[in-house]
Design an enzyme around this catalytic site. Structure first.
Site, short mmCIF file in Angstrom:
data_model
loop_
_atom_site.label_atom_id
_atom_site.label_comp_id
_atom_site.label_asym_id
_atom_site.label_seq_id
_atom_site.Cartn_x
_atom_site.Cartn_y
_atom_site.Cartn_z
N HIS A 89 38.75 41.58 63.74
CA HIS A 89 38.48 40.44 64.09
C HIS A 89 39.00 39.86 63.47
CE1 HIS A 89 34.26 39.82 64.61
NE2 HIS A 89 34.66 38.95 64.69
N ASN A 217 33.40 44.07 73.86
CA ASN A 217 32.73 43.01 73.01
C ASN A 217 31.67 42.82 73.66
OD1 ASN A 217 33.44 41.31 71.19
ND2 ASN A 217 34.41 40.15 72.39
N ASP A 226 35.31 48.04 63.20
CA ASP A 226 36.03 46.55 63.06
C ASP A 226 36.02 46.54 61.62
OD1 ASP A 226 36.66 43.59 63.16
OD2 ASP A 226 35.27 43.38 64.63
N ASN A 656 29.28 34.84 61.29
CA ASN A 656 28.77 35.65 60.31
C ASN A 656 29.78 37.18 60.79
OD1 ASN A 656 25.37 34.68 60.67
ND2 ASN A 656 25.86 35.70 58.64
N SER A 657 30.26 36.92 61.40
CA SER A 657 31.35 37.83 61.29
C SER A 657 31.42 38.02 60.09
CB SER A 657 32.44 38.00 62.27
OG SER A 657 32.23 37.50 63.62
N ASP A 674 29.10 41.57 65.14
CA ASP A 674 29.15 41.55 66.94
C ASP A 674 27.34 40.84 67.24
OD1 ASP A 674 29.42 40.03 69.12
OD2 ASP A 674 30.16 41.99 69.95
N1 ASP Z 1 31.47 38.74 67.39
C1 ASP Z 1 30.66 37.49 66.56
C2 ASP Z 1 32.03 36.20 66.75
O1 ASP Z 1 33.01 37.28 66.38
C3 ASP Z 1 30.25 37.35 65.76
C4 ASP Z 1 28.70 36.95 66.60
O2 ASP Z 1 28.84 35.68 67.15
O3 ASP Z 1 28.01 37.78 66.02
O4 ASP Z 1 32.15 35.30 67.42
#
Ligand code: ASP
Length: 722
Positions: A89, A217, A226, A656-657, A674
């Site tokens: 992503h 998600n 991912d 942190n992604s 995520d």
């Molecule tokens: N998947 C989240 C994001 O893209 C990562 C997270 O916020 O922990 O913002």
């Protein structure tokens, strides 16, 4: 090439004293520790089997040197040749941009069989933290004696711009950025090495990289692969350079060792990365603002916009592909905000904060010397927030309009740029400073590809409609003035303006960008003149917001002081996009009554979910591999399958992604991507019971890369024996 390992020992000590009062306890706890704090956390007691110095060593090479900030996410080097692992992503925009309906890399995945086939990730750059230094005194000296609150905000940002400019060294590809650690109190100057040529190496198909789509998600149990591999390139002499065939792979100071054996439940793990923003040191009124204004407004607006674009593009495959990233971005924020709203109510966070504030008030009241100094603190905070609530609707409307309308975005750039040019360089907003203007302009120019008149007509109608409902204190006068008689529908005028405007035309854009502000006010285009009038109105709101920020910049440090005296606890600064460490354990959780989730999912779960189709559809090859039990070395007997995703009780947020999940030996065992739905509230309050982050297991990454992608060479490059 100059390097910047110049640390001021005094600075480190100051920062440390500020953040902590002794060694921190080894249990998992809230904490996105800045570099200056790592030595204060008892990681060895928590389970670390290497020295904390191996993680961060200001005078040598350590794991943090393998970390990059890539496209606003985190990534890490996993080979000596600049190979980066991050999330699918995170690379999504680059994959999307490189795709066409004939060569649809989003759909089919992308593999560069050789280095020469790696494609440019347009718009992406890498930042590597080189050093940091406490500059609080310099910043705070600049506001001494300034009482006007809006002026105070301006003076701080001017000083920050000044330092950024002074220490940015384009020749040596060093970008300097001052980050506020504690509002109005501590400021740290970070120096980043910039790499401008980033390329795509391997991305799995979307059906793997985004398996489960929006349905999954922010959800555990998760089965998403991912991840994506990219590569950093530099000029042959090692300096940073834009994409060029002559460029060579970057040789990082450090790259992570890949551990293909992964981890087990309860194992100690830690994450290094660039978390974006958290808001834990804010008062209860901030949460009220979130709950009453920001979260509902933005999530509703994005939900509406997604539906609009999906409807308009329902029979147009090329358009669907073009807007894939845009929709993904809106959807991600929307679901996160919905999760936050649910969480705020479920754990009654506002009330909890108020209760805590009551204790602080009692604490102040009980001591005359505190009463003298902080007696009015909470009343003052309340007053500032009531000013914010008054303008909140209009403020949010102005902020979000350019996010859903490209026409508004392009026009705002033209107007604001002209206005900012009237100021000295260092007093401008950072995106309009001379050193950043070209990049900003290029970004705006790219949005021309996304201009669509049908979307614009609908978005403008919605935004105007929304504005009619605003409270008295948040009225937008430019819109009100379009209503001459009671039953006028002002949108009729706006629709006519939208239909006759020249703003869709790039040459018109170029012509306007060259004009000074006073010339812009004479341009013969009704829509553009309406936007100018909106802009001037927004300036008055911005001025109020600056004053509000200035006031909070004075009050929040006092709140922090009182809290520190009250509970004698160390504080860790909120996430602000700078490098942090967090640690914890691979661990399940109980998100609801009678529900307990274990922390590792497997390929069996991927196949099970795939029978639902839709967001869970899988490419045929996945069934072939599964049925043939072609699991290579990645099948784990104890777990009973190929591990796919991990759950752990760490403290992470957006940004942190793509962060590497590291085991006790500092080897990469997964990639964070995520959080569980309940953990969206992390950004306001971390709690071990619900704060869970989600990562893709290294075994799944390697299995997909080898067996599905056929990229054995990448495993060899990472030193993984097959
Ligand atoms: N998947 C989240 C994001 O893209 C990562 C997270 O916020 O922990 O913002």
């Amino acid at each position: 090439m100059k390097t910047f390992r110049k640390f001021s020992f005094i600075s480190i000590i100051t920062i440390s004293m500020f953040f902590s009062l002794g060694l921190l306890a080894p249990e998992t706890e809230e904490g996105m520790y800045p570099l200056s704090e790592i030595h204060n956390v008892d990681l060895v007691r928590a389970g670390l089997k290497i020295s904390p110095k191996d993680i961060y060593d200001p005078n040598g090479i350590s794991l943090v040197d393998a970390l990059v900030n890539v496209g606003g996410c985190t990534g890490s080097f996993v080979s000596p040749d600049g190979l980066i692992i991050t999330n699918h992503h995170c690379a999504f925009g680059a994959i999307n941009r490189a795709s066409s309906t004939d060569n649809n890399y989003l759909e089919d995945g992308f593999l560069a069989e050789t280095r020469s086939q790696e494609i440019s990730a347009t718009g992406y750059k890498c930042k590597i933290t080189e050093s940091y230094e406490d500059v609080s005194k310099i910043i705070l000296d600049a506001v001494k004696g300034i009482d006007d609150l809006a002026e105070r905000t301006k003076a701080i940002s001017k000083k920050i711009n000044e330092l950024n400019d002074k220490y940015t060294d384009s020749d040596n590809s060093i970008e300097a950025r001052v980050s506020e650690m504690f509002a109005g109190q501590t400021y740290v100057l970070f120096k980043y090495r910039i790499i401008e040529d980033v390329r795509l190496v391997y991305a799995p198909p979307r059906a793997i990289g985004e398996f489960g789509g929006e349905s999954d998600n922010w959800v555990w149990p998760r089965h998403t692969g991912d991840f994506t591999f990219m590569r950093a390139y530099v000029a042959p002499d090692g300096s940073s350079a834009k994409y060029s065939k002559e460029n060579v792979p970057f040789k990082p100071k450090k790259f992570l060792k890949v551990n293909p054996n992964g981890v087990e439940e309860n194992d100690f793990v830690f994450v290094l990365g660039y978390p974006g923003r958290t808001f834990r040191h804010q008062p209860s009124q901030y949460l009220e603002y979130q709950q009453e204004y920001l979260l509902p407004y933005v999530s509703e607006l994005y939900e509406w916009t997604i539906k609009l674009i999906e409807d308009i593009s329902s029979v147009d495959e090329a358009m669907q592909l073009k807007y894939a990233s845009t929709i993904k971005g809106y959807a991600n924020t929307m679901k996160n905000y919905q999760g936050k709203l649910k969480g705020l109510r479920k754990i009654q966070l506002i009330q909890k904060k108020r209760d805590e504030e009551q204790l602080l008030k009692d604490f102040i009241k009980a001591k005359p010397e505190l009463k003298n100094k902080y007696g009015k603190l909470f009343v003052d905070i309340d007053n500032v927030y009531s000013e914010l609530f008054d303008i909140a609707e209009a403020d949010l409307w102005f902020q979000r309009f350019p996010r859903v309308s490209n026409l508004m975005n392009i026009s705002s750039f033209i107007i604001e740029n002209a206005k900012e040019k009237e100021k000295p360089n260092l007093e401008r907003k950072s995106m309009y400073m001379e050193s950043n203007l070209d990049a900003t302009k290029q970004r705006i120019e790219r949005t021309f590809d996304f201009l669509n008149s049908e979307i614009e007509l609908n978005v403008w109608a919605k935004m105007f409609d929304d504005a009619y409902g605003f409270e008295n204190t948040s009225r937008i006068r430019t819109i009100d003035s379009l209503i001459k008689n009671e039953d006028d529908d002002p949108y009729v005028d706006v629709e006519a303006m939208l239909n006759s405007t020249n703003l869709y035309d790039k040459s018109f854009f170029n012509e306007l960008t060259a004009k000074p502000y006073k010339e812009l006010k004479k341009v013969d285009d009704d829509l553009f003149q309406l936007i100018i009038s909106l802009y001037e109105e927004e300036l008055t709101i911005n001025k109020k917001r600056d004053a509000i920020e200035g006031a909070l910049g004075k009050l929040l440090p006092q709140l922090a002081e009182v809290k520190r005296m009250w509970n004698q606890k160390s504080f860790i600064p909120d996430a602000n996009g700078t490098l942090r460490l967090t640690y914890g354990y691979v661990k399940g959780y109980a998100p609801a009554d009678a529900v307990y989730y274990t922390p590792i999912t497997t390929l069996d779960g991927v196949i099970e979910k795939s029978y639902m189709g839709g967001d869970y559809s899988l490419p045929d090859k996945m069934y072939d591999l599964y049925e043939a039990k072609d699991f290579g070395k990645f099948y784990n007997k104890k777990i009973g399958g190929v591990p796919v995703a991990l759950l752990y009780n760490m403290d992470t947020t957006g940004g942190n992604s793509g962060s590497p999940i590291l085991n006790a030996y500092g080897e990469i065992v997964g990639v964070n991507f995520d959080r569980a739905y309940e953990a969206t509230i992390n950004d306001f309050a971390w709690n071990e019971s619900y704060s869970r982050s989600i990562g893709v297991d290294i075994r799944y990454i390697l299995w997909i890369t080898q067996k599905y992608g056929g990229a054995d060479y990448l495993l060899s490059e990472m030193g993984v024996n097959l």
